[in-house]
Design a protein around this motif. Structure first.
Motif, mmCIF file in Angstrom:
data_model
loop_
_atom_site.group_PDB
_atom_site.id
_atom_site.type_symbol
_atom_site.label_atom_id
_atom_site.label_comp_id
_atom_site.label_asym_id
_atom_site.label_seq_id
_atom_site.Cartn_x
_atom_site.Cartn_y
_atom_site.Cartn_z
ATOM 1 N N ALA A 107 10.058 30.078 30.467
ATOM 2 C CA ALA A 107 11.203 30.803 29.572
ATOM 3 C C ALA A 107 12.544 30.632 29.922
ATOM 4 C CB ALA A 107 10.749 32.173 29.748
ATOM 5 N N THR A 108 13.331 30.567 28.870
ATOM 6 C CA THR A 108 14.729 30.342 29.042
ATOM 7 C C THR A 108 15.366 31.384 30.060
ATOM 8 O OG1 THR A 108 15.092 31.517 27.093
ATOM 9 C CG2 THR A 108 15.425 29.104 27.094
ATOM 10 N N LYS A 109 14.987 32.414 29.893
ATOM 11 C CA LYS A 109 15.678 33.468 30.743
ATOM 12 C C LYS A 109 15.000 33.781 32.249
ATOM 13 C CE LYS A 109 19.132 35.414 27.497
ATOM 14 N NZ LYS A 109 18.715 36.122 25.878
ATOM 15 N N ALA A 110 13.973 34.594 32.076
ATOM 16 C CA ALA A 110 13.266 35.151 33.190
ATOM 17 C C ALA A 110 14.258 35.331 34.397
ATOM 18 C CB ALA A 110 12.264 34.346 33.437
ATOM 19 N N GLY A 111 15.176 36.335 34.231
ATOM 20 C CA GLY A 111 15.906 36.402 35.478
ATOM 21 C C GLY A 111 15.580 37.293 36.376
ATOM 22 N N CYS A 112 16.418 38.080 37.033
ATOM 23 C CA CYS A 112 16.096 39.045 38.029
ATOM 24 C C CYS A 112 17.394 39.856 38.386
ATOM 25 C CB CYS A 112 15.538 38.519 39.160
ATOM 26 S SG CYS A 112 15.387 39.723 40.664
ATOM 27 N N SER A 113 17.169 41.330 37.979
ATOM 28 C CA SER A 113 18.270 42.002 38.594
ATOM 29 C C SER A 113 19.026 41.912 39.959
ATOM 30 C CB SER A 113 18.319 43.624 38.493
ATOM 31 O OG SER A 113 17.281 44.069 39.419
ATOM 32 N N LEU A 114 18.062 41.512 40.936
ATOM 33 C CA LEU A 114 18.675 41.257 42.265
ATOM 34 C C LEU A 114 19.500 39.913 42.289
ATOM 35 C CD1 LEU A 114 15.708 42.264 44.521
ATOM 36 C CD2 LEU A 114 18.153 43.323 44.471
ATOM 37 N N ALA A 115 18.926 39.007 41.741
ATOM 38 C CA ALA A 115 19.465 37.638 41.719
ATOM 39 C C ALA A 115 20.815 37.941 40.950
ATOM 40 C CB ALA A 115 18.682 36.677 41.120
ATOM 41 N N ALA A 116 20.964 38.791 39.818
ATOM 42 C CA ALA A 116 22.057 38.750 38.945
ATOM 43 C C ALA A 116 23.416 39.715 39.704
ATOM 44 C CB ALA A 116 21.841 39.456 37.587
ATOM 45 N N SER A 117 22.812 40.341 40.923
ATOM 46 C CA SER A 117 23.797 41.228 41.546
ATOM 47 C C SER A 117 24.970 40.630 42.655
ATOM 48 C CB SER A 117 23.069 42.447 42.261
ATOM 49 O OG SER A 117 22.662 41.803 43.612
ATOM 50 N N ILE A 118 24.887 39.177 42.838
ATOM 51 C CA ILE A 118 25.588 38.912 43.932
ATOM 52 C C ILE A 118 25.878 37.361 43.400
ATOM 53 C CG2 ILE A 118 23.750 38.112 45.459
ATOM 54 C CD1 ILE A 118 25.937 39.041 47.607
ATOM 55 N N THR A 119 27.213 37.057 43.665
ATOM 56 C CA THR A 119 27.610 35.763 43.251
ATOM 57 C C THR A 119 27.869 34.782 44.516
ATOM 58 O OG1 THR A 119 29.925 36.128 43.264
ATOM 59 C CG2 THR A 119 28.921 36.465 41.184
ATOM 60 N N ALA A 120 28.166 33.586 44.558
ATOM 61 C CA ALA A 120 28.411 32.754 45.899
ATOM 62 C C ALA A 120 29.669 33.272 46.260
ATOM 63 C CB ALA A 120 28.500 31.080 45.504
ATOM 64 N N GLU A 121 30.867 33.746 45.226
ATOM 65 C CA GLU A 121 31.821 33.966 45.558
ATOM 66 C C GLU A 121 31.856 35.356 46.522
ATOM 67 O OE1 GLU A 121 35.069 32.545 45.148
ATOM 68 O OE2 GLU A 121 36.259 34.113 45.620
ATOM 69 N N ASP A 122 31.015 36.233 46.145
ATOM 70 C CA ASP A 122 30.859 37.445 46.808
ATOM 71 C C ASP A 122 30.524 37.115 48.428
ATOM 72 O OD1 ASP A 122 31.228 39.088 44.799
ATOM 73 O OD2 ASP A 122 29.157 39.028 44.141
ATOM 74 N N VAL A 123 29.565 36.115 48.493
ATOM 75 C CA VAL A 123 29.162 35.927 49.918
ATOM 76 C C VAL A 123 30.478 35.354 50.771
ATOM 77 C CG1 VAL A 123 27.132 34.679 51.169
ATOM 78 C CG2 VAL A 123 26.745 35.316 48.909
ATOM 79 N N ARG A 124 31.237 34.295 49.969
ATOM 80 C CA ARG A 124 32.303 33.556 50.534
ATOM 81 C C ARG A 124 33.105 34.911 51.184
ATOM 82 N NH1 ARG A 124 31.282 29.369 47.101
ATOM 83 N NH2 ARG A 124 32.298 30.200 45.469
ATOM 84 N N ASN A 125 33.469 35.827 50.278
ATOM 85 C CA ASN A 125 34.452 37.024 50.757
ATOM 86 C C ASN A 125 33.632 37.697 51.922
ATOM 87 O OD1 ASN A 125 36.147 36.535 48.865
ATOM 88 N ND2 ASN A 125 35.292 37.837 47.302
ATOM 89 N N LEU A 126 32.568 37.893 51.792
ATOM 90 C CA LEU A 126 31.945 38.664 53.097
ATOM 91 C C LEU A 126 31.984 38.066 54.403
ATOM 92 C CD1 LEU A 126 28.643 40.102 51.277
ATOM 93 C CD2 LEU A 126 30.091 41.590 52.653
ATOM 94 N N LYS A 127 31.750 36.612 54.351
ATOM 95 C CA LYS A 127 31.768 35.743 55.454
ATOM 96 C C LYS A 127 33.282 35.748 56.183
ATOM 97 C CE LYS A 127 29.628 31.741 53.962
ATOM 98 N NZ LYS A 127 28.978 30.660 54.046
ATOM 99 N N LYS A 128 34.251 35.688 55.237
ATOM 100 C CA LYS A 128 35.593 35.928 55.463
ATOM 101 C C LYS A 128 35.862 37.307 56.471
ATOM 102 C CE LYS A 128 37.981 33.288 51.816
ATOM 103 N NZ LYS A 128 38.128 33.606 50.653
ATOM 104 N N LYS A 129 35.253 38.132 55.566
ATOM 105 C CA LYS A 129 35.582 39.483 56.368
ATOM 106 C C LYS A 129 34.630 39.777 57.635
ATOM 107 C CE LYS A 129 37.408 43.215 56.240
ATOM 108 N NZ LYS A 129 38.812 43.409 55.984
ATOM 109 N N PHE A 130 33.765 39.048 57.569
ATOM 110 C CA PHE A 130 32.923 39.227 58.999
ATOM 111 C C PHE A 130 32.651 37.794 59.501
ATOM 112 C CE2 PHE A 130 31.623 42.700 56.039
ATOM 113 C CZ PHE A 130 31.959 43.691 56.867
#
Ligand code: 13P
Ligand code: SF4
Length: 349
Positions: A107-130
């Motif tokens: 299917a074209t979409k078949a996403g997931c609300s968890l996968a959509a809840s965070i971006t790579a940028e969010d993770v980079r920001n968390l790593k900078k903070k901690f």
């Protein structure tokens, strides 16, 4: 119906006579024959998640299971094509492990609300903070988020993965409820730092006695189950055994009789003797478990369904092989980094 379709129809009927009407089985058996022919022609393997609808689940997949199981099967395959009957993050995981194979998501979409809840940028920001704090990422994330992580986990190995790191503090992303359930099981104190316009709020980021740092993602299916649902069902069926997925809230997990990954729930019902069960997870899995345990009663709580898993059908699976769609591609520099996190998880056992 030709003899091949008749044979498949009989096999499907063995499992599904009490769950799926006969004429539906006969219709889907014809499609299953087409899928099997295409599978052979293309030297393909079909992986089916436990949430697939019963006719699909009990017909064409070569391997069925939870996300960890299917990641392992994807890592081991020697076929040219992998068709993933599941959602996009699962197909991406198969591609991360098999860069030279064609991986198809029906299917074209078949996403997931968890996968959509965070971006790579969010993770980079968390790593900078901690800085220096290892990042554990649930497999329910996209490849670029995995690429920013030290190790992945699934619901069946999350506690083992956290413990394998042997550190005082971990960042655990993105499921708020899974993180809280893991923190509780491993006796850790967890915080969920909130983003302010200028970054993370200072008070929440003081590490003092904090051992887990979570995110605010939620599964749009499992977050809807409540303790009131459990109380109401127990009042009506006092001997019911209630099983919940660890993406449910800690209160719901606490009020359940058992909590575990989709595979763990299947095994629990298979090995138990109680007459009534309720699964707090995607409803199709209840049908699949009912089909495997005809002597046990599965109660239905199907008012919430995973809109993503539900987009995968037998027809789409056939067309995926027929028209080579929808091909999963991941930029190589992201794939290589994501591979390390997924491979490290698989090696934990
Ligand atoms: P499992 O790893 O338990 O199969 O769960 C995957 C999932 O998406 C649950 O909603
Ligand atoms: Fe994602 Fe929830 Fe659907 Fe699982 S059930 S695929 S976690 S939205």
């Amino acid at each position: 119906m030709n003899s091949e379709a008749q044979k498949l129809y009989e096999e499907m009927k063995l499992h599904l006579a009490n769950v799926v009407p006969d004429f539906e089985l006969a219709y889907k058996a014809e499609i299953a024959v087409e899928i099997n022919e295409l599978k052979k022609k293309r030297n393909a393997v079909i992986l089916g998640h436990n949430y697939m609808e019963p006719v699909l689940f009990y017909s064409v997949p070569d391997f069925k299971g939870d996300s960890l199981d299917l990641s392992r099967k994807a890592a081991q395959t020697d076929k040219d094509v992998v068709v993933f009957c599941g959602v996009r993050f699962m197909a991406e995981t198969a591609k991360i492990l098999n860069p030279n194979k064609t991986v198809l998501l029906p299917a074209t979409k078949a996403g997931c609300s968890l996968a959509a809840s965070i971006t790579a940028e969010d993770v980079r920001n968390l790593k900078k903070k901690f800085p220096g704090v290892p990042v554990v990422t649930y497999v329910n994330t996209y490849a670029d988020v995995k690429a920013e992580s030290d190790i992945c986990c699934t619901s069946s190995n999350a506690v083992a993965v956290v413990e394998s790191l042997n550190t005082d503090t971990v960042i655990f992303l993105p499921d708020q409820y899974l993180a809280s359930n893991v923190a509780k099981e491993s006796g850790k104190h967890i915080i969920f730092p909130s983003l302010t316009p200028s970054g993370f709020s200072q008070a929440e980021t003081s590490l003092l006695d904090v051992q887990m740092i979570g995110w605010h993602g939620r599964c749009e299916v499992h977050e809807k189950f409540t303790v009131k649902d459990i109380d109401t069902v127990r009042a009506q069926f006092p001997d019911v055994v209630i099983l919940s997925h660890p993406e449910c809230s800690p209160d719901v997990v606490n009020a359940s009789d058992f909590s575990g990954s989709t595979n763990a729930m299947i095994q629990y019902v298979r090995e138990s003797k109680a007459p009534h069960y309720l699964l707090l997870t995607e409803c199709s899995m209840g049908d699949n478990v009912a089909a495997a345990n005809p002597e046990k009663d599965m109660l239905r709580l199907c008012m919430v369904r995973c809109p993503h898993m539900n987009t995968i059908t037998m027809e789409d699976t056939r067309d995926a092989l027929k028209y080579n769609r929808y091909v999963i591609d991941i930029p190589e520099e992201i794939r290589i980094k994501a591979f390390q996190a997924v491979d490290r998880m698989i090696k934990i056992g």
